[in-house]
Each structure stands twice: as C-alpha cells, then as structure tokens.
Design a protein around this motif. Structure first.
Motif, PDB file in Angstrom:
ATOM      1  N   ASN A 282       0.901   4.226  -2.874  1.00  0.00           N
ATOM      2  CA  ASN A 282       0.802   5.656  -2.625  1.00  0.00           C
ATOM      3  C   ASN A 282       1.966   6.415  -3.263  1.00  0.00           C
ATOM      4  O   ASN A 282       1.814   7.570  -3.668  1.00  0.00           O
ATOM      5  CB  ASN A 282       0.772   5.922  -1.113  1.00  0.00           C
ATOM      6  CG  ASN A 282      -0.504   5.411  -0.466  1.00  0.00           C
ATOM      7  OD1 ASN A 282      -1.540   5.297  -1.115  1.00  0.00           O
ATOM      8  ND2 ASN A 282      -0.439   5.096   0.822  1.00  0.00           N
TER       9      ASN A 282
ATOM     10  N   GLU B 154       0.825  -1.205   0.000  1.00  0.00           N
ATOM     11  CA  GLU B 154       0.000   0.000   0.000  1.00  0.00           C
ATOM     12  C   GLU B 154       0.862   1.258   0.000  1.00  0.00           C
ATOM     13  O   GLU B 154       0.536   2.253  -0.649  1.00  0.00           O
ATOM     14  CB  GLU B 154      -0.935  -0.004   1.218  1.00  0.00           C
ATOM     15  CG  GLU B 154      -2.067  -0.997   1.121  1.00  0.00           C
ATOM     16  CD  GLU B 154      -2.944  -0.765  -0.108  1.00  0.00           C
ATOM     17  OE1 GLU B 154      -3.260   0.411  -0.399  1.00  0.00           O
ATOM     18  OE2 GLU B 154      -3.300  -1.741  -0.776  1.00  0.00           O
ATOM     19  N   GLN B 155       1.971   1.189   0.718  1.00  0.00           N
ATOM     20  CA  GLN B 155       2.890   2.323   0.754  1.00  0.00           C
ATOM     21  C   GLN B 155       3.457   2.615  -0.628  1.00  0.00           C
ATOM     22  O   GLN B 155       3.543   3.768  -1.057  1.00  0.00           O
ATOM     23  CB  GLN B 155       4.018   2.037   1.746  1.00  0.00           C
ATOM     24  CG  GLN B 155       4.884   3.235   2.067  1.00  0.00           C
ATOM     25  CD  GLN B 155       5.944   2.925   3.102  1.00  0.00           C
ATOM     26  OE1 GLN B 155       6.072   1.785   3.567  1.00  0.00           O
ATOM     27  NE2 GLN B 155       6.719   3.937   3.478  1.00  0.00           N
TER      28      GLN B 155
END
Length: 290
Positions: free
Chosen positions: A7, A3-4
C-alpha cells in the motif's frame, strides 16, 4: 507487513559490485531476521544474486556463495581455466552447482513469497537494459541471474530466448528510475560504494571493449558511456536523499575490490552491511511509514 508495504508502494533496489555485494548480503540478512519483506525487489549483477536469496528467505545463503569458506567452493578461475572457459569466474559453479547442489536454492519459497523480483540484464544487440523475472523455471531464473552478473571481457554472453545478454550494470547500474516507472513511490536503495564515489570517464578499458565487441556497436556505446550515466544517477540519488524522497544504505568504511576473495575481508564487509542496517533500520521504517 507485506500488504502494508504494498500500500505504501515500497520497493528495494540493489546495486551490484561483485565481491562488494557482501555488504548487501549483511544488510538483507538483518531484514530477514526481522521478517521485513519488500513487495518489489530489483537487483543488478551481485545485487540480483542477493535479491534471489532475500526473496526466498534464505538468510546466510548469499554470503556463503560470495565468500565460500571451503577451498573446493572457490569460484575464481585459474589462468588455465579462465582461458578455457573464457571467463574470470567459474560461472557454471556459481549458477548451476551452487543453486542446485552446494547452496540449494528454495525455488518454492521464492514463488510463494508474494514478492515481485526483477533482475537487470543488458541486451548485447541493443545495448539497452532489460528487466526480467521468472516464476516457472529454476533453470531460467538462474540463467537470468547469470546474465545479470556476466561482466564484459570477464564472462561469456548468456543466451536467453535466443538473445545474448551481459551484465545489467552496463546499461542500468542502479535502476531507480525503472522502479519509479513500475510504480515504486518509496524507494529503498542499498549501494555498495561510499557516498561521493564517481566513475572515471572514459573507462581505461575503452579500447579493449571496442576491439573485443566490434560486432556489437550498441553494446560498446553503452559500455563507453556507462560512467556518464552512472555518475548522473549518483547525482540524482544524492539529491533525492537530501530531499528525503528516497532512503539509501551505503558503506561508510573502505570498500574491498570487486575481485576480493579473502574470506576475512569479505566477512568484515558483510558485518559492516549487517551493522549498518541495524543502525538504520528504524530510520528506514520511519521513511516507509511502517
């Protein structure tokens, strides 16, 4: 981490190069050991094969396929079989037997990974690159990968949805610009040639391509101008690398030929890819900001 990286809009771009793809296999195996997953992955030819094993999380699988230790798993055709199959390699073994029997592909893990994966193919009619993905059918996934790795003159065309395709490297050897168009802002590239490599223009095989593919003028045009666009892409990559806008991992040792089959030589080049990623891993993370 996934998820990082989403982003951060990170993406992984994998060049082809047939047997030279073992360099990429080594680099990706180290990433898998670290549990490092890119949200978006795109591969061309051998890079497509590497992409699939990376997304399914099957460490060692790509190298096992590129450089099988057992004689019965060798895939370079004899002269007789090459004439009969109209292919330098046994593509049925590579893209049917290997993923379904010899080196089983974990299609469920691929689907559940949460990573987007595209493979580059060249449309024989238009001569242009297309970027295909598949999450419903293992058969179709293998067919797309096969098309991406089907070298002109060395392999037969692959029909997908009634359209003939060949090696994605013909039209887009390193799909950096496509990845950027898809929204990637932190591109990581794994190349299979040393820095400074450029293709010669025109290709020595130009006349053979013209004679063999005379019914497909757009394909011939793409093949003929491939060195120009490849070199232009390399110029761009090296400039962006100097500006620290992309991260590039490439061999620093002499590269084997694309048709190399010697297991020890391929093992050494695989290890070079693994060691290179070990050395550059923290630099890559710093570039990505994770």
């Amino acid at each position: 981490m996934l998820e990082q990286l989403k982003n951060k809009k990170a993406g992984l771009i994998l060049e082809g190069g047939a047997s030279r793809g073992v360099f990429t296999s080594g680099a990706l195996d180290y990433l898998m050991e670290q549990g490092f997953e890119f949200p978006y992955v795109i591969g061309v030819s051998a890079g497509a094969c590497n992409a699939l094993s990376y997304v399914s999380g099957q460490k060692g699988r790509s190298f096992a396929g590129f450089a099988p230790a057992k004689k019965e798993n060798q895939y370079k055709n004899s002269i007789r079989d090459a004439i009969r199959q109209k292919s330098f390699y046994d593509m049925d073994k590579l893209f049917e037997t290997f993923p379904k029997e010899t080196f089983p592909y974990d299609f469920d893990a691929y689907i559940k990974s949460g990573q987007a994966c595209e493979m580059v193919v060249t449309n024989v009619y238009t001569g242009k690159a297309e970027y295909l993905s598949e999450t419903n059918s293992l058969d179709r996934l293998c067919k797309i990968c096969r098309a991406s790795a089907s070298l002109p003159l060395f392999s037969q065309m692959v029909m997908i949805d009634g359209v003939p395709y060949l090696d994605g490297g013909v039209a887009d050897s390193v799909p950096l610009l496509h990845a950027v168009r898809k929204g990637v802002r932190k591109p990581v590239l794994i190349l299979t040639r040393q820095r400074g490599y450029r293709k010669k223009f025109p290709s020595k095989r130009a006349r053979m391509y013209i004679a063999f593919f005379h019914d497909y003028p757009n394909l011939v045009k793409s093949i003929y101008y491939r060195p120009y666009y490849y070199n232009k892409t390399m110029d761009l990559i090296e400039r962006l690398e100097m500006e620290k806008k992309i991260f590039v991992l490439r061999p620093t040792l002499p590269c084997p030929s694309r048709t190399e089959m010697d297991h020890e030589k391929l093992q050494a080049f695989y290890q070079h890819g693994y060691n290179s990623m070990v050395l550059e891993y923290d630099h890559m993370r710093s570039f990505l900001g994770v």
